[in-house]
Design a protein around this motif. Structure first.
Motif, short mmCIF file in Angstrom:
data_model
loop_
_atom_site.label_atom_id
_atom_site.label_comp_id
_atom_site.label_asym_id
_atom_site.label_seq_id
_atom_site.Cartn_x
_atom_site.Cartn_y
_atom_site.Cartn_z
N TYR A 239 49.33 49.38 73.34
CA TYR A 239 50.49 48.49 73.33
C TYR A 239 51.18 48.47 71.96
O TYR A 239 52.40 48.38 71.88
CB TYR A 239 50.08 47.08 73.75
CG TYR A 239 49.70 47.00 75.21
CD1 TYR A 239 50.58 47.44 76.19
CD2 TYR A 239 48.47 46.50 75.60
CE1 TYR A 239 50.24 47.38 77.53
CE2 TYR A 239 48.13 46.44 76.94
CZ TYR A 239 49.01 46.88 77.90
OH TYR A 239 48.67 46.83 79.22
N PHE A 240 50.39 48.57 70.89
CA PHE A 240 50.98 48.63 69.55
C PHE A 240 51.83 49.89 69.39
O PHE A 240 52.87 49.87 68.73
CB PHE A 240 49.88 48.61 68.48
CG PHE A 240 49.33 47.24 68.19
CD1 PHE A 240 49.36 46.24 69.14
CD2 PHE A 240 48.76 46.96 66.96
CE1 PHE A 240 48.84 44.97 68.87
CE2 PHE A 240 48.24 45.69 66.67
CZ PHE A 240 48.29 44.70 67.63
N LEU B 138 49.94 44.55 63.04
CA LEU B 138 50.79 45.72 63.21
C LEU B 138 50.86 46.54 61.92
O LEU B 138 50.77 47.78 61.94
CB LEU B 138 52.20 45.30 63.63
CG LEU B 138 52.36 44.78 65.06
CD1 LEU B 138 53.75 44.19 65.26
CD2 LEU B 138 52.11 45.89 66.06
N LEU C 234 56.44 42.97 70.61
CA LEU C 234 55.04 42.76 70.99
C LEU C 234 54.87 41.41 71.67
O LEU C 234 54.04 41.26 72.59
CB LEU C 234 54.14 42.84 69.75
CG LEU C 234 52.64 42.92 70.01
CD1 LEU C 234 52.29 44.23 70.71
CD2 LEU C 234 51.85 42.80 68.70
N ILE D 129 55.51 50.02 71.57
CA ILE D 129 56.72 49.33 71.13
C ILE D 129 57.48 50.13 70.08
O ILE D 129 58.60 49.76 69.69
CB ILE D 129 56.39 47.92 70.57
CG1 ILE D 129 55.44 48.01 69.38
CG2 ILE D 129 55.82 47.04 71.67
CD1 ILE D 129 55.14 46.67 68.74
#
Length: 473
Positions: free
Chosen positions: A37-38, A73, A56, A41
């Motif tokens: 998921y990081f 992040l 996020l 984006i």
């Protein structure tokens, strides 16, 4: 801080695990679901940490803390920047300036960076150590059987090289592939795939998606427009069939006069455009004396080099092409010697396999039906290019329906070392590549309880094994 993803990075989510592929060198790493998921984006244009935290927050809607997210992040992207998967900078322009692209000047410069503790190297899927089941990750599409060459060892019968895939079928397959979350790459093949009249439109369409693109080609039909398309957006990989730098030998194998000159010209163009190239070569009676020069050429130009000792009998179960295979098993010792001297890492990797505990009888023998499938020109789905077994047809089925429910594919997934009586207890089984499609095409028989390995293959690997041991220091 600003951050962007680099154009040679491809990733997907498989069974809640990140699978990340570095398309410059084929390195594959994995992480957890959060890592996916990081990465998801990021874009190929720089974004600030604040902008990324906002994106996020749309994925993590419960109890989201912006400051903690920005810290996490930043830490994550810094680790990936060290491995060159992302580029970072204090400003938008600095991040863009720091962008890393594939270059033959820098290729493999920081290979050690890809072995950091944050990410382990992906183990082979068919060992069952990373993933359960058999998630579909790559699709090879044979868009045409037409070819301007007539290679003597080709597994496609020359009489069948006369059909092309319909444009509407191709686009439908790509759209369907994009809807399968585990699929990260498309490979286009033939015949000669560049001979399809819609080839340029096809590669434009694939490159408009978030998919890795590999093209398998003889490279004689490449032009500047194709190079320009390949150079745009995500990095593409070109896998080129080349058999010799001796013009007479190359022409003898391909049946196309002047093919070597055209291929070398186009290789230079791809090199100048910084498009990754892999050279693939089958060892035949015709080119057995010119392999060393070809490997030197690849080393000098920083092209990856892949070789194959085997010839797969033709898809129609005829075996006339086997006469072009190297007949004297002792010659494999000489070819193995050449690989030891010229192919980087070949000896080390081979000795590492030899010294491991011998493969168990219930181990898999190949990746057919695991991770990748082939869609033939007539929309038949198969386990691999050379194995023309009808596992389903996309005229009236979906890709995943065939992949998950085909009785033949599921049977192929249950082929183990113990199904090969000659191999199950053989002392060289760690380096022997057992190819069920080769045996099927040669025998014309499909019996899951018994496969008879041809003696010529056994003798070949015994010769290679002996040569490797002689170089063990």
């Amino acid at each position: 801080m600003f951050c962007k993803i680099n154009n040679f990075v491809f990733f997907t989510l498989v069974e809640k695990k990140l699978v990340l592929i570095d398309f410059r060198n084929g390195n594959t790493v994995y992480g957890d679901e959060n890592a996916y998921y990081f990465l998801s984006i990021l874009t190929e244009s720089p974004l600030s940490i604040d902008e990324l935290a906002v994106k996020l927050s749309r994925l993590y809607t419960k109890n989201f803390d912006f400051e903690n997210a920005k810290h996490d992040l930043t830490t994550f992207y810094n680790s990936l920047a060290n491995q060159e998967y992302v580029s970072i900078g204090n400003t938008h322009d600095e991040c863009q300036k720091n962008s890393i692209y594939f270059s033959y000047d820098k290729k493999n410069l920081n290979l050690e960076n890809y072995r950091k503790k944050e990410y382990e190297r992906l183990e082979e899927i068919n060992d069952g150590k990373i993933f359960q089941g058999h998630p579909l990750q790559s699709i090879l599409i044979e868009i045409t059987q037409k070819c301007n060459e007539r290679c003597v060892q080709c597994y496609i019968p020359h009489s069948q090289k006369n059909i092309e895939m319909k444009d509407s079928d191709f686009y439908r397959i790509i759209d369907e592939a994009c809807s399968i979350p585990t699929v990260s790459s498309i490979r286009l093949s033939g015949g000669e795939c560049m001979s399809h009249p819609s080839f340029k439109s096809f590669i434009k369409y694939v490159k408009s998606k978030k998919l890795a693109l590999t093209i398998l080609t003889n490279l004689t039909l490449l032009d500047d427009e194709i190079i320009a398309i390949l150079a745009e957006g995500k990095l593409s990989n070109i896998q080129v069939s080349l058999f010799s730098l001796d013009e007479n030998v190359q022409d003898l194998i391909t049946g196309l006069k002047g093919s070597l000159t055209k291929v070398k010209e186009n290789l230079n163009k791809l090199h100048e455009a910084n498009i990754p190239v892999s050279i693939t070569c089958q060892y035949l009676e015709y080119n057995k004396d010119s392999i060393g020069n070809l490997m030197d050429f690849c080393n000098e130009n920083k092209f990856d080099f892949h070789f194959d000792f085997n010839i797969i009998p033709r898809q129609d179960l005829s075996t006339d092409n086997l006469k072009y295979a190297i007949q004297d098993s002792n010659l494999y010792s000489s070819l193995c010697e050449t690989c030891i001297l010229k192919k980087q890492g070949y000896l080390e990797k081979s000795l590492e396999k030899i010294k491991k505990p011998l493969r168990k009888p219930d181990s898999k023998v190949c990746s057919a039906g695991y991770g990748t499938c082939v869609i033939h020109t007539d929309l038949t789905v198969g386990p691999c290019p050379g194995w023309l077994i009808d596992c389903g047809n996309l005229t009236n089925q979906k890709i995943l329906d065939v992949w998950n429910n085909s009785e033949k594919l599921n049977a192929i997934r249950n082929i183990y070392l113990k199904n090969f009586p000659k191999c199950a207890n053989c002392s060289v089984r760690n380096i022997c590549y057992i190819c069920p499609s080769q045996i099927y095409n040669e025998s014309g028989d499909f019996k899951l309880d018994f496969f008879d390995m041809p003696n010529r293959i056994c003798e070949m690997y015994k010769s290679i094994y002996k040569t490797l041991l002689e170089h063990d220091k």
